[in-house]
Design a protein around this motif. Structure first.
Motif, PDB file in Angstrom:
ATOM      1  N   MET A  52       0.851  -1.185   0.000  1.00 43.18           N
ATOM      2  CA  MET A  52       0.000   0.000   0.000  1.00 43.18           C
ATOM      3  C   MET A  52       0.891   1.241   0.000  1.00 43.18           C
ATOM      4  O   MET A  52       1.571   1.547   0.974  1.00 43.18           O
ATOM      5  CB  MET A  52      -0.917  -0.012   1.224  1.00 43.18           C
ATOM      6  CG  MET A  52      -1.924  -1.166   1.207  1.00 43.18           C
ATOM      7  SD  MET A  52      -2.847  -1.294   2.751  1.00 43.18           S
ATOM      8  CE  MET A  52      -3.554   0.335   2.852  1.00 43.18           C
ATOM      9  N   ILE A  53       0.876   1.949  -1.112  1.00 39.54           N
ATOM     10  CA  ILE A  53       1.784   3.082  -1.262  1.00 39.54           C
ATOM     11  C   ILE A  53       1.464   4.184  -0.276  1.00 39.54           C
ATOM     12  O   ILE A  53       2.356   4.842   0.269  1.00 39.54           O
ATOM     13  CB  ILE A  53       1.701   3.620  -2.707  1.00 39.54           C
ATOM     14  CG1 ILE A  53       2.189   2.554  -3.693  1.00 39.54           C
ATOM     15  CG2 ILE A  53       2.515   4.895  -2.866  1.00 39.54           C
ATOM     16  CD1 ILE A  53       3.611   2.159  -3.495  1.00 39.54           C
ATOM     17  N   GLY A  54       0.179   4.389   0.024  1.00 41.79           N
ATOM     18  CA  GLY A  54      -0.202   5.501   0.897  1.00 41.79           C
ATOM     19  C   GLY A  54       0.389   5.412   2.285  1.00 41.79           C
ATOM     20  O   GLY A  54       0.563   6.433   2.956  1.00 41.79           O
ATOM     21  N   SER A  55       0.694   4.209   2.752  1.00 41.28           N
ATOM     22  CA  SER A  55       1.241   4.042   4.097  1.00 41.28           C
ATOM     23  C   SER A  55       2.739   3.758   4.079  1.00 41.28           C
ATOM     24  O   SER A  55       3.329   3.466   5.111  1.00 41.28           O
ATOM     25  CB  SER A  55       0.506   2.901   4.813  1.00 41.28           C
ATOM     26  OG  SER A  55       0.589   1.705   4.059  1.00 41.28           O
ATOM     27  N   LEU A  56       3.357   3.855   2.906  1.00 44.81           N
ATOM     28  CA  LEU A  56       4.778   3.588   2.779  1.00 44.81           C
ATOM     29  C   LEU A  56       5.562   4.873   3.001  1.00 44.81           C
ATOM     30  O   LEU A  56       5.202   5.929   2.493  1.00 44.81           O
ATOM     31  CB  LEU A  56       5.065   3.047   1.376  1.00 44.81           C
ATOM     32  CG  LEU A  56       6.505   2.649   1.052  1.00 44.81           C
ATOM     33  CD1 LEU A  56       6.927   1.448   1.870  1.00 44.81           C
ATOM     34  CD2 LEU A  56       6.633   2.347  -0.445  1.00 44.81           C
ATOM     35  N   SER A  57       6.644   4.798   3.772  1.00 49.06           N
ATOM     36  CA  SER A  57       7.462   5.979   4.003  1.00 49.06           C
ATOM     37  C   SER A  57       8.897   5.704   3.579  1.00 49.06           C
ATOM     38  O   SER A  57       9.376   4.564   3.612  1.00 49.06           O
ATOM     39  CB  SER A  57       7.421   6.388   5.486  1.00 49.06           C
ATOM     40  OG  SER A  57       8.187   5.496   6.275  1.00 49.06           O
ATOM     41  N   SER A  69      12.926  -2.229  15.006  1.00 53.34           N
ATOM     42  CA  SER A  69      11.998  -3.357  14.937  1.00 53.34           C
ATOM     43  C   SER A  69      10.586  -2.881  14.628  1.00 53.34           C
ATOM     44  O   SER A  69       9.861  -3.502  13.844  1.00 53.34           O
ATOM     45  CB  SER A  69      12.015  -4.143  16.249  1.00 53.34           C
ATOM     46  OG  SER A  69      13.303  -4.670  16.511  1.00 53.34           O
ATOM     47  N   GLN A  70      10.168  -1.789  15.252  1.00 54.71           N
ATOM     48  CA  GLN A  70       8.829  -1.263  15.031  1.00 54.71           C
ATOM     49  C   GLN A  70       8.647  -0.791  13.588  1.00 54.71           C
ATOM     50  O   GLN A  70       7.606  -1.016  12.978  1.00 54.71           O
ATOM     51  CB  GLN A  70       8.550  -0.109  15.992  1.00 54.71           C
ATOM     52  CG  GLN A  70       7.133   0.480  15.876  1.00 54.71           C
ATOM     53  CD  GLN A  70       6.060  -0.559  16.132  1.00 54.71           C
ATOM     54  OE1 GLN A  70       6.115  -1.305  17.126  1.00 54.71           O
ATOM     55  NE2 GLN A  70       5.069  -0.635  15.251  1.00 54.71           N
ATOM     56  N   ALA A  71       9.672  -0.145  13.038  1.00 57.72           N
ATOM     57  CA  ALA A  71       9.581   0.340  11.656  1.00 57.72           C
ATOM     58  C   ALA A  71       9.391  -0.823  10.694  1.00 57.72           C
ATOM     59  O   ALA A  71       8.576  -0.745   9.760  1.00 57.72           O
ATOM     60  CB  ALA A  71      10.831   1.135  11.298  1.00 57.72           C
ATOM     61  N   ILE A  72      10.124  -1.928  10.918  1.00 55.99           N
ATOM     62  CA  ILE A  72      10.013  -3.083  10.031  1.00 55.99           C
ATOM     63  C   ILE A  72       8.680  -3.788  10.233  1.00 55.99           C
ATOM     64  O   ILE A  72       8.027  -4.217   9.268  1.00 55.99           O
ATOM     65  CB  ILE A  72      11.184  -4.058  10.255  1.00 55.99           C
ATOM     66  CG1 ILE A  72      12.485  -3.403   9.800  1.00 55.99           C
ATOM     67  CG2 ILE A  72      10.958  -5.368   9.499  1.00 55.99           C
ATOM     68  CD1 ILE A  72      12.507  -2.981   8.343  1.00 55.99           C
ATOM     69  N   ALA A  73       8.230  -3.900  11.483  1.00 55.79           N
ATOM     70  CA  ALA A  73       6.938  -4.534  11.744  1.00 55.79           C
ATOM     71  C   ALA A  73       5.811  -3.768  11.068  1.00 55.79           C
ATOM     72  O   ALA A  73       4.891  -4.352  10.483  1.00 55.79           O
ATOM     73  CB  ALA A  73       6.695  -4.632  13.249  1.00 55.79           C
ATOM     74  N   THR A  84       1.741  -3.218   6.799  1.00 59.25           N
ATOM     75  CA  THR A  84       1.042  -2.400   5.798  1.00 59.25           C
ATOM     76  C   THR A  84       1.159  -3.000   4.398  1.00 59.25           C
ATOM     77  O   THR A  84       0.247  -2.863   3.579  1.00 59.25           O
ATOM     78  CB  THR A  84       1.589  -0.967   5.781  1.00 59.25           C
ATOM     79  OG1 THR A  84       3.005  -0.997   5.552  1.00 59.25           O
ATOM     80  CG2 THR A  84       1.306  -0.264   7.092  1.00 59.25           C
ATOM     81  N   GLN A  85       2.294  -3.672   4.116  1.00 59.13           N
ATOM     82  CA  GLN A  85       2.479  -4.259   2.786  1.00 59.13           C
ATOM     83  C   GLN A  85       1.993  -5.706   2.703  1.00 59.13           C
ATOM     84  O   GLN A  85       1.905  -6.267   1.612  1.00 59.13           O
ATOM     85  CB  GLN A  85       3.952  -4.181   2.379  1.00 59.13           C
ATOM     86  CG  GLN A  85       4.502  -2.760   2.324  1.00 59.13           C
ATOM     87  CD  GLN A  85       3.698  -1.860   1.400  1.00 59.13           C
ATOM     88  OE1 GLN A  85       3.404  -2.225   0.270  1.00 59.13           O
ATOM     89  NE2 GLN A  85       3.328  -0.674   1.890  1.00 59.13           N
TER      90      GLN A  85
END
Length: 299
Positions: free
Chosen positions: A1-6, A37-41, A46-47
């Protein structure tokens, strides 16, 4: 989901792949391991994919993770390019330099200047178009190109500012098996009139002005290389830039034609650097124009 990708999530993913572990990535980015860890989770959630296999002591990239790391590198490189172009535009640099180059222009004479331009303005996007004769002038007038390296026949138009750079010698040639190549005398215009002449033309205006025509039988080409293929196959004769056929003449694959009272200019055709009179070149375009004039200009 591109909208939630940073982009930050992608930086974290790449940092882990490069550093070898979550903790090492945290040290490289100056963050605590829990934030990594949180960023990867969050990215995995989201993906909807698993980026790491956590069944061993140290998480390892899954097959999907390895592919997406490569994609993340491309995305971040594109984002950096995006920011560089925006920064250049804020500083007054044109967002893109569009060049139109005639097919008769020898590329070797332009490469040093273009390499220097890239070193001076590394973040300036450059686009090229090479079309049939007359195409470069049309692109200038359509505002599809800001600077052209081209022929301007029969003269420089009033709406164009042009600077002569160099002359390109043109050599009338035919394949060894062509009837014109077997004549043991100077070739007359009557001789030429009965044979196919291979000519370059603008595909948009194929019936526009033509120069150097000596035959009533014309085969029109847009691509110089394609015309050369037909020339070598003996389908007709034409005038070719000398720099492109010197080796073919030396090895006998082409024969130079000696034309009586040849109307082609003995000094060759003049190649110009040109732009519209009512359009101001940006810094990159001006730099390239000045460099070309300094290195090649004959005015």
């Amino acid at each position: 989901m591109i909208g939630s990708l940073s982009l930050d999530q992608l930086r974290v993913l790449i940092a882990i792949a490069d550093a070898g572990s979550f903790s090492a990535a945290g040290r490289a980015l100056g963050r605590v391991q829990s934030a990594i860890s949180q960023a990867i989770a969050t990215l995995e959630a989201t993906q909807g994919v698993a980026l790491f296999d956590r069944n061993s002591y140290r998480p390892r990239l899954t097959e999907t993770g390895r592919v997406l790391v490569d994609q993340a590198r491309l995305v971040l490189a594109s984002a950096a390019r995006f920011e560089a172009v925006a920064a250049g535009t804020r500083a007054g640099l044109e967002p893109e330099l569009t060049l139109a180059i005639d097919p008769l222009v020898p590329s070797a004479l332009l490469i040093d200047s273009l390499r220097a331009l890239n070193e001076t303005y590394p973040d300036l996007p450059i686009s090229f178009s090479t079309e049939g004769l007359g195409g470069s002038l049309r692109r200038l007038r359509d505002d599809a190109a800001s600077l052209a390296i081209c022929l301007l026949l029969p003269a420089v138009p009033d709406d164009i500012v042009a600077y002569p750079l160099l002359n390109v010698a043109m050599c009338p040639v035919a394949a060894p098996g062509h009837p014109l190549a077997s004549l043991k005398r100077r070739i007359t215009r009557d001789d030429l009139a009965t044979h196919v002449q291979l000519v370059l033309s603008d595909p948009v205006t194929p019936d526009g002005a033509n120069y150097g025509l000596s035959s009533a039988r014309l085969w029109r080409f847009v691509d110089l290389g394609r015309r050369l293929d037909f020339l070598l196959a003996g389908f007709g004769w034409c005038r070719m830039p000398e720099h492109l056929v010197v080796d073919l003449l030396a090895n006998g694959k082409l024969i130079a034609l000696q034309i009586e009272d040849d109307s082609a200019p003995a000094a060759g055709l003049t190649i110009y650097a040109a732009h519209r009179r009512d359009r101001v070149l940006g810094p990159g375009g001006r730099w390239l124009l000045n460099t070309l004039r300094s290195r090649l200009g004959n005015d």
